[in-house]
Design a protein around this motif. Structure first.
Motif, PDB file in Angstrom:
ATOM      1  N   LYS A   1       0.862  -1.066   0.139  1.00  0.00           N
ATOM      2  CA  LYS A   1      -0.059  -0.060  -0.128  1.00  0.00           C
ATOM      3  C   LYS A   1       0.761   1.209  -0.012  1.00  0.00           C
ATOM      4  CE  LYS A   1      -0.651  -0.631   4.779  1.00  0.00           C
ATOM      5  NZ  LYS A   1      -1.736  -0.896   6.066  1.00  0.00           N
ATOM      6  N   ALA A   2       0.314   2.280  -0.556  1.00  0.00           N
ATOM      7  CA  ALA A   2       1.262   3.379  -0.807  1.00  0.00           C
ATOM      8  C   ALA A   2       1.597   4.198   0.451  1.00  0.00           C
ATOM      9  CB  ALA A   2       0.383   4.307  -1.700  1.00  0.00           C
ATOM     10  N   GLU A   3       0.964   4.027   1.488  1.00  0.00           N
ATOM     11  CA  GLU A   3       1.647   4.933   2.624  1.00  0.00           C
ATOM     12  C   GLU A   3       2.669   4.030   3.204  1.00  0.00           C
ATOM     13  OE1 GLU A   3      -2.360   2.697   4.065  1.00  0.00           O
ATOM     14  OE2 GLU A   3      -1.844   3.582   1.998  1.00  0.00           O
TER      15      GLU A   3
ATOM     16  N   GLY B   1       5.925   5.902   2.803  1.00  0.00           N
ATOM     17  CA  GLY B   1       6.491   7.126   3.994  1.00  0.00           C
ATOM     18  C   GLY B   1       6.786   6.651   5.360  1.00  0.00           C
ATOM     19  N   TRP B   2       6.791   5.491   5.558  1.00  0.00           N
ATOM     20  CA  TRP B   2       6.904   5.127   6.991  1.00  0.00           C
ATOM     21  C   TRP B   2       8.655   5.246   7.146  1.00  0.00           C
ATOM     22  CZ3 TRP B   2       4.044  -0.237   7.616  1.00  0.00           C
ATOM     23  CH2 TRP B   2       2.665   0.011   7.677  1.00  0.00           C
TER      24      TRP B   2
ATOM     25  N   GLY C   1       9.927   2.347   5.144  1.00  0.00           N
ATOM     26  CA  GLY C   1       9.906   2.928   3.885  1.00  0.00           C
ATOM     27  C   GLY C   1      11.062   3.035   2.885  1.00  0.00           C
TER      28      GLY C   1
ATOM     29  N   GLU D   1      -2.379   1.981  -4.731  1.00  0.00           N
ATOM     30  CA  GLU D   1      -3.552   2.285  -4.127  1.00  0.00           C
ATOM     31  C   GLU D   1      -4.498   1.109  -3.991  1.00  0.00           C
ATOM     32  OE1 GLU D   1      -4.098   4.803  -2.269  1.00  0.00           O
ATOM     33  OE2 GLU D   1      -2.526   6.177  -2.767  1.00  0.00           O
TER      34      GLU D   1
END
Length: 278
Positions: A115-117, A120-121, A125, A137
């Protein structure tokens, strides 16, 4: 609040002096291996990218070696049954822990779909981006764009893997598959030559430990779980069962395809757990 109903989360671990010693003795070399491998990957990509573009003939092998070495440091043995996908296509697996990333990468060269989020981790990430993870998405409105992205990656010889449960579990069950992402593999230009393969990931806890020892689910924090893995006196093992691949074009729609792969994976997962209880 847990993301699904079933098992209570384990209590936070309390570490003694011997636990902290094991954490240090395992954590230091594992950190060196992971971040040393990341640094080497980034340096080699400076050469690999202009010469080969999207193709990655060298760096996936670094990722595989890093994961194999990390599992060896932890003391987790990986047993493989069946043959990983050889045809153009993707694999689907059940999701029990962040350890799945190491276990599956150690078995074969592949690229995760996430998943795209996750991009940003912090930490995770960066590692995901460096190792070529495909970020998407989970929305049918993006199916066409995702199909083009998958086709481009497959055309360059990339083997993809995603977790259709959509979340991680305690490792003792397989959740119903979410079918949205399967639609991307059924578009014109892909479905005629695409194959999908289910991979059952079965963790075997150390003796005297809870059966869900390796599970990472609900609201469990990554840090304490990692420390628990590093502090364990001894580890168990994990079995990967690769089912025969199926042709995407043999199924009427994405739901039929997802149901088949889910049933196949669930049967192998439950059979392994039954055998362990005997």
């Amino acid at each position: 609040m847990s993301t699904w109903h079933g098992a209570p989360e384990p209590p936070q671990p309390i570490f003694g002096p011997s636990d902290w010693l094991r954490i240090a003795l395992r954590g230091a070399p594992m950190g060196c291996v992971v971040f040393g491998g990341l640094a080497l990957t980034l340096v080699l990509r400076l050469i690999e990218r202009p010469l080969f573009g999207m193709r990655r003939p060298v760096t996936p092998s670094i990722t595989r070696c890093v994961c194999q070495a990390s599992l060896a440091i932890l003391g987790i043995k990986v047993v493989r049954e069946g043959t990983p996908l050889q045809e153009p296509g993707a694999m689907v697996a059940n999701h029990a822990s962040w350890l799945d990333i190491f276990v599956l990468n150690a078995a074969t060269n592949l690229y995760f779909v996430s998943k795209a989020e996750v991009a940003g981790w912090p930490g995770i990430g960066w590692l995901a981006r460096a190792t070529g993870t495909v970020f998407i998405e989970r929305d049918r409105r993006h199916a066409a764009a995702q199909a083009r992205l998958f086709e481009a990656r497959l055309r360059h010889g990339h083997r993809l893997l995603f977790f259709p449960e959509g979340t991680s579990t305690d490792g003792m069950r397989v959740l119903p598959f979410k079918t949205t992402l399967f639609e991307a593999f059924r578009t014109e230009g892909l479905s005629e030559r695409m194959h999908l393969q289910s991979v059952a990931v079965i963790y075997h806890a150390p003796k005297s430990a809870r059966p869900d020892f390796y599970g990472w689910w609900g609201e469990m924090d990554f840090g304490p779980h990692l420390l628990r893995m590093l502090a364990a006196k001894r580890h168990g093992s994990v079995t990967l069962v690769f089912a025969p691949p199926v042709a995407v074009g043999d199924f009427a729609d994405r739901k039929a395809l997802a149901r088949h792969l889910e049933a196949e994976l669930r049967a192998r997962h439950e059979a392994a757990l039954r055998q362990e209880r005997l």
